[in-house]
Design an enzyme around this catalytic site. Structure first.
Site, PDB file in Angstrom:
ATOM      1  N   SER A  34       0.800  -1.205   0.000  1.00 30.23           N
ATOM      2  CA  SER A  34       0.000   0.000   0.000  1.00 30.23           C
ATOM      3  C   SER A  34       0.841   1.266   0.000  1.00 30.23           C
ATOM      4  CB  SER A  34      -0.950  -0.019   1.200  1.00 30.23           C
ATOM      5  OG  SER A  34      -2.272  -0.170   0.771  1.00 30.23           O
ATOM      6  N   ASP A  66      10.126   5.575 -10.153  1.00 35.72           N
ATOM      7  CA  ASP A  66       9.769   6.299 -11.377  1.00 35.72           C
ATOM      8  C   ASP A  66      10.554   7.595 -11.528  1.00 35.72           C
ATOM      9  OD1 ASP A  66       8.042   4.320 -12.053  1.00 35.72           O
ATOM     10  OD2 ASP A  66       6.213   5.523 -11.964  1.00 35.72           O
ATOM     11  N   LYS A  80      -0.653  -4.446  -3.211  1.00 33.15           N
ATOM     12  CA  LYS A  80      -1.928  -3.822  -2.876  1.00 33.15           C
ATOM     13  C   LYS A  80      -1.893  -2.376  -3.355  1.00 33.15           C
ATOM     14  CE  LYS A  80      -4.985  -2.303   0.730  1.00 33.15           C
ATOM     15  NZ  LYS A  80      -4.948  -0.921   0.215  1.00 33.15           N
TER      16      LYS A  80
END
Length: 565
Positions: free
Chosen positions: A450, A461, A475
């Site tokens: 999460s 990224d 998740k």
């Protein structure tokens, strides 16, 4: 503690993934009950016979948590086995029923409701799911899963014992058969049709079994959410308070995390610093073997928790055993407020190369402020690079994850969310002010979930640092917590979240830049602030090695290779 919400329009947005809660309440999100699950009581087939037989034996012994763990492991080897999936489903539902009937607030605040109030609770839950859940759920599916829950409740020892029933009674067996034959996936066209079905079945249960209508309707309230994903559920008053306490990082108790191990007692997975448990001599790895004069070696976690909870300044006596089985006690512990830090470990682990380390166990309201203090402390000690440990971190608040990442990213998107409801579409960006610019390694594993995955996705990224360890949990959804009637709550998946490059790794997880194999030997993972020894922790050792070589670090960070699921 968060103040209670004044209306259902107000909500708390979380991306937490309590692995235990998810395991005990979530079901498959099919839009109808599988026909094969009608078989009574358990399935035995030739495919994956040994695994199925073992699971069935665990179910017959009412060892629901062990059955859940067994079926989940077996499905990794035989993922196409319907019988294993149905076994997992049954075990999850039974465990969920058992937990409800061991929850004092369910008994005191919910089973005492008038039938019309219980039906209003069902309306409340269904309306919220209809308008907010990330996928469309029709009334037929929602009611069908409630019928399934009642069907299994009529074979659940805790449900039956509470209502003075016997699963071997001919009337109970006949009623279960009637539910299966007449109401399984019964098509419904409206909410009024649903009301009629629940009233008919409630009257039937009252007439045949003298079962209170409220108990029946509540199976439709809680059981209906089995149609949703693993992270959506109705929360009893007690569970709602506990969730808020976890998010706030403050609660009244002993300051322990525990897990039942049959025949051994309650394994202390974590003992919080400066808690009543620590001050009384309890240590991670100890077992609670007795509570208030009662032997608890064969109790479930829920049964033990019921006696361990209590008001501030109240006392409880415990018998403790170490890993060698040596028993000590009884020891008196006094319950009091306990603060839970989300960053329990902050230290320099390599003075020569000026490498700092911090362990973050959750993303809670105080996390950004704790991080600021930790980074200032390490900076004062000369830190020039950082290892950020998110292993075992199940997540927490979405806003906390954004605030924390803003400390490491100068600009650009941190995370975006998309849901069925227009109000769930958001994009969160970083701001240059207050950014720490230093080489960064983030440790992750298969229990990093999460909000931890939001962090890992943003760091990767933006090529802000390296991920080291093992693939994360997978998740990638957002839960919102709404207040319902009768002091209950509804935790719903309302959106999915995406990395800055627009990727969602749901059910897959993020693969690290540098993978480190898990040790072959079985080790117990304690969540407490254990003494760090980088030479014995292969993940920290690898991260330290990378940061010691600046050329290696920058070469890996700027590598063009994309993550692969």
């Amino acid at each position: 503690m968060f103040s209670s919400f004044a209306s259902r329009g107000q909500r708390l947005t979380a991306v937490c993934c309590s692995l235990v809660v998810a395991m005990t309440t979530g079901m498959f999100s099919s839009n109808s009950i599988q026909a094969a699950s009608q078989t009574d009581p358990f399935l035995r087939v030739a495919s994956a016979t040994s695994a199925i037989s073992t699971g069935v034996d665990l179910e017959l012994d009412r060892k629901w948590l062990s059955a859940i763990e067994h079926y989940k492991e077996a499905l990794k080897q035989w993922p196409d086995s319907d019988q294993l999936r149905f076994g997992l489903r049954r075990s999850k539902i039974h465990f969920s029923i058992e937990r409800r009937y061991l929850d004092g607030s369910f008994e005191q605040d919910m089973l005492s409701l008038e039938p019309r109030s219980a039906l209003a609770e069902w309306d409340d839950v269904y309306e919220m799911i209809s308008s907010r859940y990330v996928e469309r759920i029709d009334v037929t599916s929602f009611v069908a899963h409630g019928t399934e829950s009642l069907y299994l409740a009529l074979a659940n020892d805790h449900f039956l014992a509470h209502h003075g029933l016997d699963r071997d009674d001919a009337a109970v067996r006949a009623l279960r058969r009637f539910l299966r034959e007449q109401y399984w996936n019964k098509p419904l066209g409206s909410k009024n049709d649903a009301h009629q079905v629940m009233k008919d079945i409630s009257n039937l249960c009252q007439r045949r079994l003298s079962l209170a209508p409220t108990a029946v309707i509540l199976e439709y309230v809680f059981g209906g959410t089995n149609v949703l994903d693993d992270y959506s559920m109705v929360l009893t008053p007690e569970k709602l308070k506990a969730l808020y306490a976890n998010i706030d990082g403050e609660f009244v108790g002993l300051g322990i995390e525990m897990k039942a191990e049959e025949g051994k007692g309650m394994l202390l997975v974590n003992v919080l610093p400066q808690s009543p448990a620590e001050q009384g001599g309890a240590q991670p790895g100890d077992y609670i073997v007795g509570i208030s004069g009662q032997d608890c070696r064969n109790w479930t976690t829920e049964e033990a928790a019921k006696l361990l909870k209590g008001p501030e300044e109240s006392q409880v006596q415990l018998m403790l055993a170490n890993q060698q089985g040596d028993v000590r006690g009884p020891i008196t512990f006094v319950r009091r407020p306990v603060s839970v830090k989300s960053i329990p470990v902050v230290k320099m682990i390599d003075d020569e190369h000026k490498i700092g380390y911090l362990k973050m166990t959750a993303f809670q309201k105080s996390s950004a402020q704790e991080l600021d203090a930790a980074l200032r402390e390490l900076n004062a000690q000369g830190m020039e690079s950082l290892i950020w440990d998110l292993r075992g971190n199940p997540g927490g608040l979405l806003t906390a994850a954004v605030e924390v990442l803003d400390r490491f990213l100068e600009g650009g998107t941190i995370v975006s969310t998309r849901g069925r409801h227009r109000g769930e579409d958001w994009s969160y960006s970083a701001h240059r002010s207050g950014t720490w610019d230093m080489p960064l390694v983030v440790l992750i594993d298969n229990n990093s979930a999460s909000a931890s995955e939001i962090a890992a996705g943003a760091i990767f990224d933006h090529r802000r640092g390296l991920l080291v360890g093992r693939q994360s949990y997978g998740k990638w959804s957002v839960q919102s917590i709404f207040n319902a009637d009768n002091s209950t709550g509804i935790r719903l998946t309302t959106a999915k979240f995406f990395s800055p490059h627009g990727k969602n790794y749901s059910h897959v997880g993020i693969k690290p830049n540098v993978e480190v194999a898990e040790k072959d030997e079985m080790t117990t993972y304690y969540r407490g602030p254990e003494t760090l020894n980088p030479r014995e922790d292969s993940d920290i050792a690898k991260a330290t090695e990378i940061l010691q070589s600046q050329n290696q670090y920058w070469a890996l960070t700027r590598h063009e290779a994309q993550l692969t699921p």
